[in-house]
Design a protein around this motif. Structure first.
Motif, PDB file in Angstrom:
ATOM      1  N   PRO A   1       7.335 -17.070 -56.906  1.00 24.50           N
ATOM      2  CA  PRO A   1       7.551 -18.216 -57.253  1.00 24.50           C
ATOM      3  C   PRO A   1       8.015 -19.144 -56.377  1.00 24.50           C
ATOM      4  N   VAL A   2       9.027 -18.365 -55.499  1.00 22.74           N
ATOM      5  CA  VAL A   2       9.908 -18.802 -54.417  1.00 22.74           C
ATOM      6  C   VAL A   2       9.018 -19.699 -53.568  1.00 22.74           C
ATOM      7  N   PHE A   3       7.934 -19.066 -52.994  1.00 25.25           N
ATOM      8  CA  PHE A   3       6.975 -19.702 -52.145  1.00 25.25           C
ATOM      9  C   PHE A   3       6.239 -20.718 -52.663  1.00 25.25           C
ATOM     10  N   PHE A   4       6.240 -21.199 -53.754  1.00 23.71           N
ATOM     11  CA  PHE A   4       5.104 -21.837 -54.414  1.00 23.71           C
ATOM     12  C   PHE A   4       4.985 -23.340 -53.655  1.00 23.71           C
ATOM     13  N   PRO A   5       6.013 -23.734 -53.348  1.00 24.45           N
ATOM     14  CA  PRO A   5       5.654 -25.175 -52.553  1.00 24.45           C
ATOM     15  C   PRO A   5       5.165 -24.936 -51.283  1.00 24.45           C
ATOM     16  N   ILE A   6       5.279 -23.763 -50.399  1.00 23.28           N
ATOM     17  CA  ILE A   6       4.677 -23.625 -49.265  1.00 23.28           C
ATOM     18  C   ILE A   6       3.204 -23.263 -49.574  1.00 23.28           C
ATOM     19  N   ARG A   7       2.955 -22.438 -50.530  1.00 17.81           N
ATOM     20  CA  ARG A   7       1.587 -22.262 -51.042  1.00 17.81           C
ATOM     21  C   ARG A   7       0.809 -23.546 -51.149  1.00 17.81           C
ATOM     22  N   ALA A   8       1.594 -24.308 -51.817  1.00 17.23           N
ATOM     23  CA  ALA A   8       0.767 -25.499 -52.441  1.00 17.23           C
ATOM     24  C   ALA A   8       0.568 -26.409 -51.324  1.00 17.23           C
ATOM     25  N   LEU A   9       1.424 -26.660 -50.346  1.00 22.57           N
ATOM     26  CA  LEU A   9       1.417 -27.499 -49.149  1.00 22.57           C
ATOM     27  C   LEU A   9      -0.033 -26.814 -48.371  1.00 22.57           C
ATOM     28  N   ALA A  10       0.078 -25.536 -48.160  1.00 27.46           N
ATOM     29  CA  ALA A  10      -1.167 -25.019 -47.356  1.00 27.46           C
ATOM     30  C   ALA A  10      -2.561 -25.375 -48.150  1.00 27.46           C
TER      31      ALA A  10
ATOM     32  N   VAL B   1      -1.254 -17.282 -43.565  1.00 23.78           N
ATOM     33  CA  VAL B   1       0.021 -16.619 -43.848  1.00 23.78           C
ATOM     34  C   VAL B   1       0.715 -17.248 -45.063  1.00 23.78           C
ATOM     35  N   MET B   2       0.749 -18.476 -44.865  1.00 21.67           N
ATOM     36  CA  MET B   2       1.584 -19.245 -45.681  1.00 21.67           C
ATOM     37  C   MET B   2       1.020 -19.258 -46.960  1.00 21.67           C
ATOM     38  N   ARG B   3      -0.349 -19.329 -47.236  1.00 20.79           N
ATOM     39  CA  ARG B   3      -0.964 -19.137 -48.492  1.00 20.79           C
ATOM     40  C   ARG B   3      -0.813 -18.096 -49.090  1.00 20.79           C
ATOM     41  N   SER B   4      -0.736 -16.973 -48.140  1.00 19.89           N
ATOM     42  CA  SER B   4      -0.666 -15.594 -49.028  1.00 19.89           C
ATOM     43  C   SER B   4       0.506 -14.913 -49.312  1.00 19.89           C
ATOM     44  N   LEU B   5       1.770 -15.944 -49.189  1.00 20.26           N
ATOM     45  CA  LEU B   5       3.199 -15.685 -49.355  1.00 20.26           C
ATOM     46  C   LEU B   5       3.049 -15.369 -51.039  1.00 20.26           C
TER      47      LEU B   5
ATOM     48  N   GLU C   1      -9.094 -20.405 -43.882  1.00 23.36           N
ATOM     49  CA  GLU C   1      -9.818 -19.931 -45.218  1.00 23.36           C
ATOM     50  C   GLU C   1     -10.510 -18.692 -44.619  1.00 23.36           C
ATOM     51  N   VAL C   2     -10.828 -18.609 -43.393  1.00 25.06           N
ATOM     52  CA  VAL C   2     -11.753 -17.224 -42.605  1.00 25.06           C
ATOM     53  C   VAL C   2     -10.547 -16.278 -42.833  1.00 25.06           C
ATOM     54  N   TYR C   3      -9.484 -16.593 -42.397  1.00 26.16           N
ATOM     55  CA  TYR C   3      -8.166 -15.652 -42.058  1.00 26.16           C
ATOM     56  C   TYR C   3      -7.766 -14.960 -43.439  1.00 26.16           C
ATOM     57  N   ARG C   4      -7.907 -15.936 -44.446  1.00 30.21           N
ATOM     58  CA  ARG C   4      -7.522 -15.670 -45.792  1.00 30.21           C
ATOM     59  C   ARG C   4      -8.456 -14.753 -46.582  1.00 30.21           C
ATOM     60  N   ALA C   5      -9.701 -15.133 -46.186  1.00 26.52           N
ATOM     61  CA  ALA C   5     -10.674 -14.083 -46.828  1.00 26.52           C
ATOM     62  C   ALA C   5     -10.583 -12.734 -46.204  1.00 26.52           C
ATOM     63  N   GLY C   6     -10.077 -12.686 -44.797  1.00 24.69           N
ATOM     64  CA  GLY C   6      -9.838 -11.444 -44.123  1.00 24.69           C
ATOM     65  C   GLY C   6      -8.734 -10.657 -44.977  1.00 24.69           C
ATOM     66  N   ILE C   7      -7.658 -11.549 -45.044  1.00 24.23           N
ATOM     67  CA  ILE C   7      -6.400 -10.850 -45.487  1.00 24.23           C
ATOM     68  C   ILE C   7      -6.573 -10.439 -46.905  1.00 24.23           C
ATOM     69  N   ASP C   8      -7.345 -11.123 -47.823  1.00 25.09           N
ATOM     70  CA  ASP C   8      -7.709 -10.686 -49.302  1.00 25.09           C
ATOM     71  C   ASP C   8      -8.656  -9.496 -49.111  1.00 25.09           C
TER      72      ASP C   8
ATOM     73  N   ARG D   1       1.955  -8.158 -39.985  1.00 22.17           N
ATOM     74  CA  ARG D   1       1.805  -8.209 -38.758  1.00 22.17           C
ATOM     75  C   ARG D   1       1.251  -6.775 -38.100  1.00 22.17           C
ATOM     76  N   HIS D   2       1.515  -5.803 -38.548  1.00 22.85           N
ATOM     77  CA  HIS D   2       1.126  -4.442 -37.928  1.00 22.85           C
ATOM     78  C   HIS D   2       0.074  -3.718 -38.719  1.00 22.85           C
ATOM     79  N   VAL D   3      -0.307  -4.086 -40.095  1.00 21.16           N
ATOM     80  CA  VAL D   3      -1.029  -3.393 -40.948  1.00 21.16           C
ATOM     81  C   VAL D   3      -2.113  -4.350 -41.552  1.00 21.16           C
ATOM     82  N   VAL D   4      -1.570  -5.300 -42.157  1.00 19.72           N
ATOM     83  CA  VAL D   4      -2.724  -6.110 -42.759  1.00 19.72           C
ATOM     84  C   VAL D   4      -3.507  -6.985 -41.526  1.00 19.72           C
ATOM     85  N   LEU D   5      -2.946  -7.787 -41.078  1.00 25.16           N
ATOM     86  CA  LEU D   5      -3.469  -8.741 -39.994  1.00 25.16           C
ATOM     87  C   LEU D   5      -4.435  -8.109 -38.970  1.00 25.16           C
TER      88      LEU D   5
END
Ligand SMILES: Nc1ncnc2c1ncn2[C@@H]1O[C@H](COP(=O)(O)OP(=O)(O)OP(=O)(O)O)[C@@H](O)[C@H]1O
Ligand SMILES: [Mg+2]
Lengths: 263, 293, 247
Positions: free
Chosen positions: C66-75, C59-63, C128-135, C157-161
């Motif tokens: 630009p605001v969330f760039f640091p979090i994405r980068a960390l993930a 989820v962090m990776r899919s934020l 990575e598996v989850y991310r593929a699912g989200i994408d 939470r209710h629709v994508v995941l």
């Protein structure tokens, strides 16, 4: 930007009673400038049809109104409130505006009833029983009562689109945006969806429709707007636009439609 | 069954001994009929191939790491350390000169894998047991060994005066060793044992406080406290597992024709005091730990 | 055919004795089974954490934005690093390294550190598996949810995941079978689990049959897990295709 021009162009005074007012709205995707200064005002209870060739920006315009796309310049007001300013609560704006897509976009993992009750429960915080009651009433009204526990996979396209409309109506929107809601449907299913729109128009719902159904636009629209080159090139009553278009581009567009047998 | 913690053998001493004994010495040492090296089924003709694990630890091996050698900590081919010295002496008595002994890295688990052996002898503190002997040949004992507990100075376990006092502590041992059985069969502590792939992992766990005590054979215990940890102490020696004196034997392929010859060489070495002398040379420092009852 | 070749090979009698000794099998099985409970325990605890941590990383990776760039980068950094290091190294480094810091508030338990290592590694894979699912959930689903006024997190939470997770159940299971097998790596730290117990038995007897017993135990737990997943997927499919069975 060119807000006042817009008001003048629409030929009406900028009254706060306008359900929707766009002033000089610009929108680009990369280098492609899709909207180049759209001015448009929609009064309450009005039904406005957007027509124009494919790629002219009808869907983009509707998505901008719903803030699904950020605009580059200009202003959009909904019921007297500017929604494009800084610090606007996007979610609360969307709550007041319903939108229905060409491809229905029902949630496939939820039953019809849950599709419809999701937003009233999660967004408006209605208790389950109340949300169910409100939504079941809508389902009954649009002939979907027996489908409430079905999953979308099993519904026909027409049924799915009607559920999508009910889903939008369940939020009791003040403005409804409809984006070519019949173009993914088999011809024999189109009428059941158009019946729904007719009923909504008769009930006074303010609507903006992007459509290729010219016959339907002529029948239902209070006003028809022709989009071309990123602008509202011409607008007027259906009778005026379809019988006596002023602009050469509008004439060409309508001729193509007539030639294709769609008018 | 001490396994492999510690590996190989032989060195300068053997070199010196061999040089002193000279060619004549090698001949007189040769063991009786049927053990002529030309007639033995060897892995490599004319060579005695001896396997042990790498790294090779003191006091079983010595001589340090040699430049360009694959052996770590100690190098079996130096002839230094108890097992190296014993191996070269056995080789000599079978008629192999120093140059005809070839050392090979053989992990402990490979020493008993089914199939053709890649070694003629395997020397790696392997303890004899009747069950193991169903799958490989063991030579006669070349060292009678006891197990001991190593701990860190100042820890509660360091004050334990008897076996019963060890029951409350978390103990560890290298895998495949009698040390492990000394924990489960002799001490029977309440916490389950830690069992490590290598002696080093066990020592690390001890240093980290993941175990209170490490059980190893006594010579290894002396090596650990002397060289591997600063504040180590030998808590004491343990009674033999099952009341049977534990002994290290050379490992050979099941039914190997070499086994009888090795046994005769070892018997001669015991009879003429050679084994005792080698123990004196290499393991003298490994005596005198308190005995836990 | 292969069986015939194997059974007639010259080494077969020795192999049969070393790997298929009935007596060794029955005498080693009870203790190995008991040790296997440790594997099951490690697996269950680790899996619980992995499902949560992996999802959080995804989820962090899919934020967006630009605001969330640091979090994405960390993930992203996290996923890259822990998918890159061999599991065995992570377990060694944590299991022997962390307690070596001698910090009294850090646990020294090898099981704890083994679990931490497995969670770190497998959360990276699972994210990575989850991310593929989200994408794989079409953006129009999110657009539809947002247009109804759901917030970004409500839509997630209710629709994508829920849709994403359904799609990735098979690859998730794959990772969990891998996890279950990798619980044996905790043996490196000294913990006596099934694999280490069988090594002990093998070293004591110089007979390899205990490995076979351990292998069978691992298979015995994998098969029900796989069938359970099949059943879950089938049930979900049936539910979506049948009308009205469930409210
Ligand atoms: N997200 C996007 N990224 C890039 N380009 C886009 C995007 N959305 C729309 N466009 C482009 O903007 C232009 C207008 O698209 P839009 O969908 O608004 O047209 P339309 O009038 O609705 O056409 P149609 O009648 O075919 O639905 C098209 O050229 C389209 O390719
Ligand atoms: Mg469109």
């Amino acid at each position: 930007m060119s807000g006042t021009d817009g008001v003048v162009a629409s030929g009406r005074a900028a009254a706060p009673a306008d359900a929707l007012r766009l002033e000089g709205v610009h929108k680009s995707f990369g280098r492609l400038e899709v909207l180049r200064g759209i001015d448009l005002a929609v009064a309450e209870h009005e039904v406005v049809c957007l027509i124009g060739s494919s790629g002219s920006g009808k869907s983009t315009l509707l998505r901008c109104v719903n803030l699904l796309e950020p605009i580059d310049a200009g202003r959009i007001h909904v019921l007297g409130t500017e929604i494009t300013g800084r610090g606007v609560d996007v979610d609360s704006v969307r709550r007041r505006i319903g939108i229905v897509f060409q491809s229905f976009n029902l949630f496939p993992h939820m039953t019809v009833l849950r599709n419809v009750t999701l937003a009233p429960r999660k967004v408006l915080g209605l208790p389950a029983a109340e949300a169910d009651a409100r939504c079941e009433e809508l389902l009954v009204r649009f002939g979907l009562a027996d489908k409430r526990d079905w999953f979308p996979d099993r519904l026909s396209g027409g049924q799915q689109q009607r559920v999508a409309i009910v889903r939008a109506l369940a939020m009791q929107p003040e403005l409804l945006l409809l984006d070519e809601i019949t173009s993914a449907l088999d011809p024999e299913l189109v009428s059941e969806v158009l019946d729904v729109i007719r009923e909504l128009a008769a009930g006074g719902m303010t609507m903006v429709l992007a459509t290729h159904e010219m016959g339907f636009a002529r029948e239902i629209a209070s006003r028809v707007c022709f989009l071309d080159g990123g602008l509202v090139l011409e607008q007027g009553s259906p009778a005026q636009i379809f019988a006596d278009p002023q602009e050469e581009r509008t004439r060409q567009f309508l001729k193509r439609i007539v030639d294709a047998g769609r008018l | 069954m001490r396994k492999a913690l510690i590996a190989p053998v032989v060195a300068l001493t053997a070199l010196v001994l061999a040089a002193a004994a000279g060619a004549a010495g090698a001949r007189h040492a040769a063991v009786a009929a049927g053990c002529d090296k030309a007639g033995l089924p060897l892995v490599t003709k004319g060579m005695l191939t001896i396997g042990t694990d790498n790294p090779a630890y003191p006091p079983w091996f010595g001589g340090g790491e040699l430049k360009g050698s694959k052996w770590k900590i100690d190098d079996p081919a130096t002839g230094q350390g108890y097992e190296s010295a014993v191996a070269y002496e056995v080789a000599k008595r079978l008629g192999f000169g120093k140059a005809q002994v070839m050392w090979k890295v053989v992990p402990f688990s490979q020493s008993f894998a089914p199939g053709r052996k890649k070694f003629d002898l395997f020397v790696n503190q392997v303890s004899y047991s009747p069950v193991r002997a169903k799958n490989v040949d063991f030579s006669a004992s070349y060292y009678d060994v006891a197990q001991a507990v190593v701990a860190l100075k100042g820890k509660p376990i360091a004050k334990a005066a008897g076996v019963a006092a060890l029951k409350a502590f978390k103990l560890g041992a290298p895998i495949g060793t009698t040390s492990y059985r000394a924990i489960t069969d002799v001490i029977r502590p309440k916490p389950g044992p830690g069992v490590y792939d290598t002696l080093n992992d066990g020592v690390t766990a001890l240093k980290n406080g993941q175990i209170d005590g490490l059980v190893v054979d006594l010579p290894t215990a002396f090596y650990i406290t002397a060289a591997q940890i600063d504040n180590g102490v030998i808590v004491g020696q343990l009674p033999a597992v099952g009341g049977q004196q534990e002994r290290f034997g050379l490992v050979l392929g099941k039914g190997s024709a070499v086994t009888a010859c090795v046994d005769r060489a070892l018997a001669a070495m015991r009879a003429d005091g050679t084994l005792k002398k080698l123990v004196g040379t290499w393991l003298a420092k490994s005596a005198g730990a308190p005995i836990l009852k | 055919m292969i069986v015939v070749v194997i059974v007639n090979s010259p080494g077969w009698p020795a192999v049969r004795r070393a790997f298929f000794d009935g007596h060794e099998f029955t005498s080693s099985l009870p203790e190995i089974s008991r040790a296997f409970l440790t594997n099951v325990e490690i697996f269950c605890i680790a899996e619980g954490f992995i499902l949560v941590v992996g999802l959080a990383i995804a989820v962090m990776r899919s934020l967006p934005g630009p605001v969330f760039f640091p979090i994405r980068a960390l993930a992203i950094l996290y996923a890259d690093i822990f998918r890159g290091i061999p599991t065995i190294l992570v377990i060694y480094i944590l299991g022997f390294g962390a307690p070596a810091l001698q910090l009294s508030w850090l646990p020294t338990s090898t099981v704890v550190w083994g679990i931490v290592g497995l969670v770190l590694i497998y959360s990276a894979y699972v994210s990575e598996v989850y991310r593929a699912g989200i994408d794989s959930v079409h953006p129009s689903q999110d657009a539809a949810a947002r247009s109804l006024g759901l917030s970004r997190s409500q839509s997630m939470r209710h629709v994508v995941l829920p849709q994403a997770v359904r799609r990735v159940v098979p690859p998730l299971l794959n990772d969990f079978i891998g996890l279950q097998k990798d619980t044996a790596l905790i043996a490196l730290l000294g913990t006596v689990e099934a694999f280490r117990q069988s090594q002990i038995d093998v070293a004591a007897t110089f007979n390899f049959t205990p490995y076979l017993a351990t292998a069978l135990l691992f298979v015995a737990i994998t098969i029900p897990l796989a069938r359970f997943t099949d059943w879950l997927l089938n049930r979900d499919r049936r539910r979506r295709q049948s009308a009205g069975a469930l409210g």
